[in-house]
Motif scaffolding. Structure first.
Motif, PDB file in Angstrom:
ATOM      1  N   TRP A 141       0.843  -1.202   0.000  1.00 22.55           N
ATOM      2  CA  TRP A 141       0.000   0.000   0.000  1.00 22.55           C
ATOM      3  C   TRP A 141       0.876   1.249   0.000  1.00 22.55           C
ATOM      4  CZ3 TRP A 141      -5.533  -0.029   0.578  1.00 22.55           C
ATOM      5  CH2 TRP A 141      -6.112   1.237   0.692  1.00 22.55           C
ATOM      6  N   ALA A 142       1.914   1.253   0.831  1.00 22.57           N
ATOM      7  CA  ALA A 142       2.819   2.409   0.885  1.00 22.57           C
ATOM      8  C   ALA A 142       3.523   2.607  -0.449  1.00 22.57           C
ATOM      9  CB  ALA A 142       3.841   2.218   2.010  1.00 22.57           C
ATOM     10  N   ALA A 143       3.982   1.510  -1.047  1.00 20.47           N
ATOM     11  CA  ALA A 143       4.680   1.606  -2.330  1.00 20.47           C
ATOM     12  C   ALA A 143       3.750   2.111  -3.426  1.00 20.47           C
ATOM     13  CB  ALA A 143       5.262   0.245  -2.711  1.00 20.47           C
ATOM     14  N   MET A 144       2.528   1.603  -3.455  1.00 20.66           N
ATOM     15  CA  MET A 144       1.561   2.036  -4.470  1.00 20.66           C
ATOM     16  C   MET A 144       1.200   3.508  -4.289  1.00 20.66           C
ATOM     17  SD  MET A 144      -0.979  -1.284  -4.696  1.00 20.66           S
ATOM     18  CE  MET A 144      -2.074  -0.421  -5.837  1.00 20.66           C
ATOM     19  N   THR A 145       1.072   3.926  -3.031  1.00 17.22           N
ATOM     20  CA  THR A 145       0.791   5.345  -2.766  1.00 17.22           C
ATOM     21  C   THR A 145       1.928   6.219  -3.267  1.00 17.22           C
ATOM     22  OG1 THR A 145      -0.524   4.774  -0.820  1.00 17.22           O
ATOM     23  CG2 THR A 145       0.291   7.034  -0.962  1.00 17.22           C
ATOM     24  N   GLY A 146       3.160   5.777  -2.989  1.00 19.52           N
ATOM     25  CA  GLY A 146       4.316   6.533  -3.447  1.00 19.52           C
ATOM     26  C   GLY A 146       4.380   6.624  -4.954  1.00 19.52           C
ATOM     27  N   VAL A 147       4.141   5.518  -5.632  1.00 23.03           N
ATOM     28  CA  VAL A 147       4.164   5.508  -7.103  1.00 23.03           C
ATOM     29  C   VAL A 147       3.058   6.396  -7.662  1.00 23.03           C
ATOM     30  CG1 VAL A 147       3.779   4.079  -9.143  1.00 23.03           C
ATOM     31  CG2 VAL A 147       5.245   3.247  -7.293  1.00 23.03           C
ATOM     32  N   PHE A 148       1.866   6.340  -7.050  1.00 23.02           N
ATOM     33  CA  PHE A 148       0.743   7.157  -7.517  1.00 23.02           C
ATOM     34  C   PHE A 148       1.052   8.643  -7.389  1.00 23.02           C
ATOM     35  CE2 PHE A 148      -3.375   9.270  -6.771  1.00 23.02           C
ATOM     36  CZ  PHE A 148      -4.015   8.950  -7.963  1.00 23.02           C
ATOM     37  N   ILE A 149       1.602   9.026  -6.232  1.00 17.89           N
ATOM     38  CA  ILE A 149       1.942  10.433  -6.024  1.00 17.89           C
ATOM     39  C   ILE A 149       3.049  10.868  -6.976  1.00 17.89           C
ATOM     40  CG2 ILE A 149       2.952  12.054  -4.361  1.00 17.89           C
ATOM     41  CD1 ILE A 149       1.453  10.550  -2.169  1.00 17.89           C
ATOM     42  N   TRP A 150       4.025  10.008  -7.186  1.00 16.39           N
ATOM     43  CA  TRP A 150       5.124  10.340  -8.116  1.00 16.39           C
ATOM     44  C   TRP A 150       4.592  10.556  -9.529  1.00 16.39           C
ATOM     45  CZ3 TRP A 150       7.095   7.637 -12.379  1.00 16.39           C
ATOM     46  CH2 TRP A 150       8.290   8.134 -12.893  1.00 16.39           C
ATOM     47  N   ARG A 151       3.675   9.720  -9.961  1.00 15.77           N
ATOM     48  CA  ARG A 151       3.108   9.860 -11.304  1.00 15.77           C
ATOM     49  C   ARG A 151       2.277  11.135 -11.411  1.00 15.77           C
ATOM     50  NH1 ARG A 151       1.138   3.738 -13.046  1.00 15.77           N
ATOM     51  NH2 ARG A 151       3.242   2.911 -13.442  1.00 15.77           N
ATOM     52  N   MET A 152       1.556  11.450 -10.324  1.00 13.75           N
ATOM     53  CA  MET A 152       0.785  12.691 -10.335  1.00 13.75           C
ATOM     54  C   MET A 152       1.706  13.900 -10.496  1.00 13.75           C
ATOM     55  SD  MET A 152      -2.173  12.253  -7.417  1.00 13.75           S
ATOM     56  CE  MET A 152      -2.630  13.968  -7.665  1.00 13.75           C
ATOM     57  N   ARG A 153       2.809  13.915  -9.788  1.00 11.48           N
ATOM     58  CA  ARG A 153       3.728  15.057  -9.866  1.00 11.48           C
ATOM     59  C   ARG A 153       4.421  15.117 -11.216  1.00 11.48           C
ATOM     60  NH1 ARG A 153       6.629  16.559  -4.346  1.00 11.48           N
ATOM     61  NH2 ARG A 153       6.805  18.435  -5.626  1.00 11.48           N
ATOM     62  N   GLN A 154       4.711  13.925 -11.774  1.00 12.12           N
ATOM     63  CA  GLN A 154       5.301  13.902 -13.114  1.00 12.12           C
ATOM     64  C   GLN A 154       4.337  14.463 -14.138  1.00 12.12           C
ATOM     65  OE1 GLN A 154       8.643  13.447 -12.094  1.00 12.12           O
ATOM     66  NE2 GLN A 154       8.695  12.600 -14.156  1.00 12.12           N
ATOM     67  N   ALA A 155       3.060  14.104 -13.976  1.00  9.98           N
ATOM     68  CA  ALA A 155       2.048  14.599 -14.911  1.00  9.98           C
ATOM     69  C   ALA A 155       1.883  16.119 -14.789  1.00  9.98           C
ATOM     70  CB  ALA A 155       0.725  13.898 -14.659  1.00  9.98           C
ATOM     71  N   GLU A 156       1.938  16.617 -13.539  1.00  4.63           N
ATOM     72  CA  GLU A 156       1.839  18.074 -13.318  1.00  4.63           C
ATOM     73  C   GLU A 156       3.007  18.809 -13.934  1.00  4.63           C
ATOM     74  OE1 GLU A 156       1.470  18.609  -9.160  1.00  4.63           O
ATOM     75  OE2 GLU A 156      -0.630  17.922  -9.053  1.00  4.63           O
ATOM     76  N   ARG A 157       4.205  18.238 -13.793  1.00  6.60           N
ATOM     77  CA  ARG A 157       5.389  18.888 -14.390  1.00  6.60           C
ATOM     78  C   ARG A 157       5.306  18.877 -15.905  1.00  6.60           C
ATOM     79  NH1 ARG A 157      10.008  16.064 -10.556  1.00  6.60           N
ATOM     80  NH2 ARG A 157       9.478  17.253  -8.633  1.00  6.60           N
ATOM     81  N   GLY A 158       4.680  17.827 -16.450  1.00  8.19           N
ATOM     82  CA  GLY A 158       4.564  17.763 -17.921  1.00  8.19           C
ATOM     83  C   GLY A 158       3.641  18.822 -18.471  1.00  8.19           C
ATOM     84  N   LYS A 159       2.713  19.291 -17.623  1.00  8.83           N
ATOM     85  CA  LYS A 159       1.779  20.297 -18.100  1.00  8.83           C
ATOM     86  C   LYS A 159       2.368  21.707 -18.085  1.00  8.83           C
ATOM     87  CE  LYS A 159      -2.291  17.717 -16.580  1.00  8.83           C
ATOM     88  NZ  LYS A 159      -3.455  17.713 -15.664  1.00  8.83           N
ATOM     89  N   THR A 160       3.457  21.865 -17.280  1.00  9.47           N
ATOM     90  CA  THR A 160       4.054  23.215 -17.158  1.00  9.47           C
ATOM     91  C   THR A 160       5.096  23.446 -18.239  1.00  9.47           C
ATOM     92  OG1 THR A 160       5.692  22.361 -15.595  1.00  9.47           O
ATOM     93  CG2 THR A 160       3.641  23.236 -14.686  1.00  9.47           C
TER      94      THR A 160
END
Length: 227
Positions: A208-227
């Protein structure tokens, strides 16, 4: 921290906390169960006593007893398997003592062997009282006519052999039986799965911790891609 990241982080922390709590609870249950098993093991190996006049299954479960009497010739065969030995039977006979008849689990014989005749005359059996609960929904019905039993159904066996519904599982006989190996009562058949449950909950917490970390990392990567 952005609100979009905060929400999954909160869910992630909450999920890990719940799973770790469940794992910790199972560890506590493990310690409790090990204590119970230690108490039962000590009770099983205690000094044997005479067979009680009034036997109560709950009070007298695993009670160590010493009973002197004669073993009946008839033997019921209960299918069982032994590690490194293979298939065989538990042999259940009547034991007549002081005007009473009880069931006696004499022990194990190989499936290819005949049931040997019991020792002649009076012998002393040291063992434990037991009321096994071996019947599952998938367990076949006992073939009484063919003398093929799939569970030690005490009441039914007592009816067939004309005994009290009391089973003594032999640990030792004053005259050892040739060809019969005692299968004494022990704690091996009492389930204790708390360690595996604890490992499962702690593993799920890590996932669960690993999946949460991966999910948050992907969210931040997606946000950076939009900028």
């Amino acid at each position: 921290m952005r609100q979009g990241v905060l929400i999954p982080l909160i869910f992630g922390i909450a999920g890990v906390a719940v799973l770790v709590g469940l794992g910790k609870w199972q560890v506590e249950r493990l310690a409790w169960k090990e204590g119970v098993l230690a108490d039962i093991a000590a009770h099983i190996s205690a000094e044997p006593v005479d067979l009680p006049e009034a036997v109560e299954p709950e009070r007298d479960r695993y009670l160590p007893v010493a009973v002197t009497g004669r073993i009946g010739d008839a033997g019921l065969r209960v299918l069982v398997s032994q590690k490194q030995v293979g298939a065989g039977y538990r042999v259940i006979s009547a034991l007549e003592t002081d005007g009473r008849r009880v069931l006696l689990d004499r022990g194990f014989v190989k499936v290819s062997a005949d049931i040997p005749a019991p020792p002649a005359g009076e012998i002393t059996v040291t063992g434990n009282l037991h009321w096994p609960d071996e019947r599952l929904s998938s367990t076949p019905e006992n073939d009484v006519g063919g003398n093929m039993w799939f569970a030690r159904d005490i009441a039914q066996m007592a009816d067939v052999l004309g005994t009290e519904p009391v089973l003594v599982v032999a640990r030792a006989l004053s005259v050892p039986e040739v060809g019969v190996s005692p299968l004494p009562v022990n704690t091996g058949g009492i389930p204790n799965d708390h360690l595996s449950y604890a490992i499962t909950w702690f593993s799920l917490a890590a996932i669960w911790a690993a999946m949460t970390g991966v999910f948050i990392w992907r969210m931040r990567q997606a946000e950076r891609g939009k900028t």
